[in-house]
Design a protein around this motif. Structure first.
Motif, mmCIF file in Angstrom:
data_model
loop_
_atom_site.group_PDB
_atom_site.id
_atom_site.type_symbol
_atom_site.label_atom_id
_atom_site.label_comp_id
_atom_site.label_asym_id
_atom_site.label_seq_id
_atom_site.Cartn_x
_atom_site.Cartn_y
_atom_site.Cartn_z
ATOM 1 N N ASP A 126 0.954 -1.265 -0.677
ATOM 2 C CA ASP A 126 -0.220 -0.055 -0.157
ATOM 3 C C ASP A 126 1.071 1.347 -0.162
ATOM 4 O OD1 ASP A 126 -2.277 -1.727 -0.161
ATOM 5 O OD2 ASP A 126 -2.654 -1.027 2.302
ATOM 6 N N GLN A 127 1.823 1.224 0.559
ATOM 7 C CA GLN A 127 2.590 2.895 0.846
ATOM 8 C C GLN A 127 3.229 2.891 -0.909
ATOM 9 O OE1 GLN A 127 4.980 1.130 4.439
ATOM 10 N NE2 GLN A 127 4.562 2.835 5.353
ATOM 11 N N VAL A 128 4.291 1.776 -1.341
ATOM 12 C CA VAL A 128 4.337 1.766 -2.620
ATOM 13 C C VAL A 128 3.347 2.491 -3.727
ATOM 14 C CG1 VAL A 128 5.329 0.023 -4.440
ATOM 15 C CG2 VAL A 128 6.974 -0.174 -2.025
ATOM 16 N N GLU A 129 2.696 1.174 -3.954
ATOM 17 C CA GLU A 129 1.349 2.269 -3.731
ATOM 18 C C GLU A 129 0.668 3.931 -4.258
ATOM 19 O OE1 GLU A 129 -1.978 -0.113 -4.592
ATOM 20 O OE2 GLU A 129 -0.947 -2.270 -5.263
ATOM 21 N N THR A 130 0.737 4.572 -2.601
ATOM 22 C CA THR A 130 0.991 5.710 -2.530
ATOM 23 C C THR A 130 1.652 6.163 -3.033
ATOM 24 O OG1 THR A 130 -0.590 4.601 -0.102
ATOM 25 C CG2 THR A 130 0.450 7.064 -0.616
ATOM 26 N N GLN A 131 2.946 6.315 -2.907
ATOM 27 C CA GLN A 131 4.653 6.233 -3.454
ATOM 28 C C GLN A 131 3.978 6.822 -4.742
ATOM 29 O OE1 GLN A 131 7.321 4.200 -1.655
ATOM 30 N NE2 GLN A 131 7.757 6.146 0.040
ATOM 31 N N VAL A 132 4.251 5.785 -5.173
ATOM 32 C CA VAL A 132 4.010 5.924 -6.888
ATOM 33 C C VAL A 132 2.478 6.817 -7.898
ATOM 34 C CG1 VAL A 132 3.188 4.015 -8.848
ATOM 35 C CG2 VAL A 132 4.828 3.542 -7.557
ATOM 36 N N ARG A 133 1.213 6.736 -6.617
ATOM 37 C CA ARG A 133 0.326 7.243 -6.807
ATOM 38 C C ARG A 133 0.100 8.903 -6.791
ATOM 39 N NH1 ARG A 133 -2.890 4.042 -4.978
ATOM 40 N NH2 ARG A 133 -3.046 5.199 -2.716
ATOM 41 N N ASN A 134 1.693 8.820 -5.705
ATOM 42 C CA ASN A 134 1.527 10.582 -5.750
ATOM 43 C C ASN A 134 2.532 11.150 -6.605
ATOM 44 O OD1 ASN A 134 -0.714 10.318 -4.203
ATOM 45 N ND2 ASN A 134 -0.299 10.063 -2.009
ATOM 46 N N ALA A 135 3.348 9.725 -7.229
ATOM 47 C CA ALA A 135 4.682 11.006 -7.815
ATOM 48 C C ALA A 135 4.351 11.738 -8.340
ATOM 49 C CB ALA A 135 5.598 9.474 -8.018
ATOM 50 N N TRP A 136 5.631 13.213 -8.503
ATOM 51 C CA TRP A 136 5.288 13.909 -9.436
ATOM 52 C C TRP A 136 5.494 13.940 -10.872
ATOM 53 C CZ3 TRP A 136 10.053 15.677 -12.599
ATOM 54 C CH2 TRP A 136 10.122 16.679 -12.836
ATOM 55 N N ARG A 137 6.833 12.230 -11.124
ATOM 56 C CA ARG A 137 6.231 11.615 -12.175
ATOM 57 C C ARG A 137 7.090 10.480 -12.132
ATOM 58 N NH1 ARG A 137 10.447 13.390 -17.099
ATOM 59 N NH2 ARG A 137 9.657 12.565 -18.212
ATOM 60 N N VAL A 138 6.728 9.770 -13.279
ATOM 61 C CA VAL A 138 7.580 8.436 -12.886
ATOM 62 C C VAL A 138 7.423 8.244 -14.837
ATOM 63 C CG1 VAL A 138 5.828 7.450 -11.479
ATOM 64 C CG2 VAL A 138 5.148 7.224 -13.852
ATOM 65 N N VAL A 139 8.930 7.346 -14.656
ATOM 66 C CA VAL A 139 8.995 6.847 -15.767
ATOM 67 C C VAL A 139 8.583 5.197 -16.307
ATOM 68 C CG1 VAL A 139 11.071 6.566 -17.773
ATOM 69 C CG2 VAL A 139 10.104 8.856 -16.386
ATOM 70 N N GLY A 140 8.554 4.817 -17.191
ATOM 71 C CA GLY A 140 9.103 2.978 -16.962
ATOM 72 C C GLY A 140 9.548 2.853 -18.075
ATOM 73 N N ALA A 141 10.634 1.462 -18.660
ATOM 74 C CA ALA A 141 10.524 1.301 -19.677
ATOM 75 C C ALA A 141 10.264 -0.712 -19.900
ATOM 76 C CB ALA A 141 12.089 0.863 -19.201
ATOM 77 N N TYR A 142 9.592 -0.648 -20.669
ATOM 78 C CA TYR A 142 8.742 -1.607 -21.776
ATOM 79 C C TYR A 142 9.683 -2.690 -22.396
ATOM 80 C CZ TYR A 142 5.700 1.275 -18.465
ATOM 81 O OH TYR A 142 4.869 1.999 -17.849
ATOM 82 N N SER A 143 9.117 -4.087 -23.046
ATOM 83 C CA SER A 143 10.231 -4.895 -23.629
ATOM 84 C C SER A 143 9.051 -4.534 -24.742
ATOM 85 C CB SER A 143 10.076 -5.909 -23.081
ATOM 86 O OG SER A 143 9.531 -7.099 -24.390
ATOM 87 N N ARG A 144 9.308 -3.933 -25.568
ATOM 88 C CA ARG A 144 8.674 -3.916 -26.703
ATOM 89 C C ARG A 144 7.996 -5.231 -27.563
ATOM 90 N NH1 ARG A 144 11.124 -0.559 -31.246
ATOM 91 N NH2 ARG A 144 10.536 1.671 -29.495
ATOM 92 N N ASP A 145 8.550 -6.395 -27.240
ATOM 93 C CA ASP A 145 8.028 -7.748 -27.496
ATOM 94 C C ASP A 145 7.020 -8.506 -26.368
ATOM 95 O OD1 ASP A 145 9.981 -7.980 -28.966
ATOM 96 O OD2 ASP A 145 11.872 -8.898 -27.797
ATOM 97 N N THR A 146 7.077 -7.381 -25.313
ATOM 98 C CA THR A 146 6.651 -8.222 -23.950
ATOM 99 C C THR A 146 5.411 -7.243 -24.050
ATOM 100 O OG1 THR A 146 7.297 -8.170 -22.609
ATOM 101 C CG2 THR A 146 7.371 -10.461 -23.405
ATOM 102 N N GLY A 147 5.046 -6.225 -23.236
ATOM 103 C CA GLY A 147 4.949 -4.812 -22.914
ATOM 104 C C GLY A 147 4.854 -5.155 -21.606
ATOM 105 N N GLU A 148 5.833 -5.732 -21.002
ATOM 106 C CA GLU A 148 5.804 -6.022 -19.864
ATOM 107 C C GLU A 148 6.922 -4.889 -19.059
ATOM 108 O OE1 GLU A 148 7.399 -9.662 -18.351
ATOM 109 O OE2 GLU A 148 5.672 -11.039 -19.233
ATOM 110 N N LEU A 149 6.844 -4.121 -17.890
ATOM 111 C CA LEU A 149 7.911 -3.109 -17.585
ATOM 112 C C LEU A 149 9.321 -4.259 -16.931
ATOM 113 C CD1 LEU A 149 6.783 -0.337 -15.026
ATOM 114 C CD2 LEU A 149 8.433 -1.566 -14.387
ATOM 115 N N VAL A 150 10.002 -3.652 -17.275
ATOM 116 C CA VAL A 150 11.148 -3.378 -17.202
ATOM 117 C C VAL A 150 12.504 -3.060 -16.341
ATOM 118 C CG1 VAL A 150 10.683 -5.636 -19.097
ATOM 119 C CG2 VAL A 150 12.044 -3.383 -19.403
#
Length: 138
Positions: free
Chosen positions: A34-58
């Motif tokens: 829950d704390q991690v989700e709150t931190q992500v949800r309330n972040a000013w900005r998030v950046v994700g890298a995703y496999s183009r083959d699978t779409g999974e966050l890496v």
């Protein structure tokens, strides 16, 4: 392997972020999901890298900021099987240099990857910096 990176918060896969942070992050395994989700949800900005083959966050990074002059970089990671391909640099470039905070003062705490962060202008603090350690277990 090819990757897509973006700063769309709705695309962040919280299961993947939680799986890595709760088992691999030496700096914050004490947090609950829950704390991690709150931190992500309330972040000013998030950046994700995703496999183009699978779409999974890496890879992932988040920042907290006042949106004007200060930003704190946190929870930067790339899954081990995707390291060595420049993803860490690409995450940081999108987060710091190519984002809305490129002229801000950035801060982070890290026990490793100092060379990577120095490449983006981070350096050890000078005599003007002070830190009050957390009272929460780390």
């Amino acid at each position: 392997m090819t990757y897509d990176l973006d700063d769309d918060p709705s695309r962040i896969q919280l299961d993947a972020v939680w799986a890595w942070l709760s088992t691999e992050a030496y700096w914050g395994r004490w947090r609950t999901r829950d704390q991690v989700e709150t931190q992500v949800r309330n972040a000013w900005r998030v950046v994700g890298a995703y496999s183009r083959d699978t779409g999974e966050l890496v890879g992932f990074a988040r920042a907290v900021s006042d949106g004007v002059g200060f930003a704190y970089l946190a929870d930067v990671f790339v899954l081990s099987e995707h390291r060595g391909q420049g993803l860490g640099k690409r995450l940081l470039r999108l987060m710091i240099d190519d984002g809305p905070g490129s002229d801000m003062r950035w801060i982070l705490f890290t026990g490793d990857a100092h060379g990577l962060y120095r490449g983006f202008g981070f350096a050890e603090p000078d005599e003007t910096a002070m830190v009050r350690p957390a009272r929460t277990p780390t």
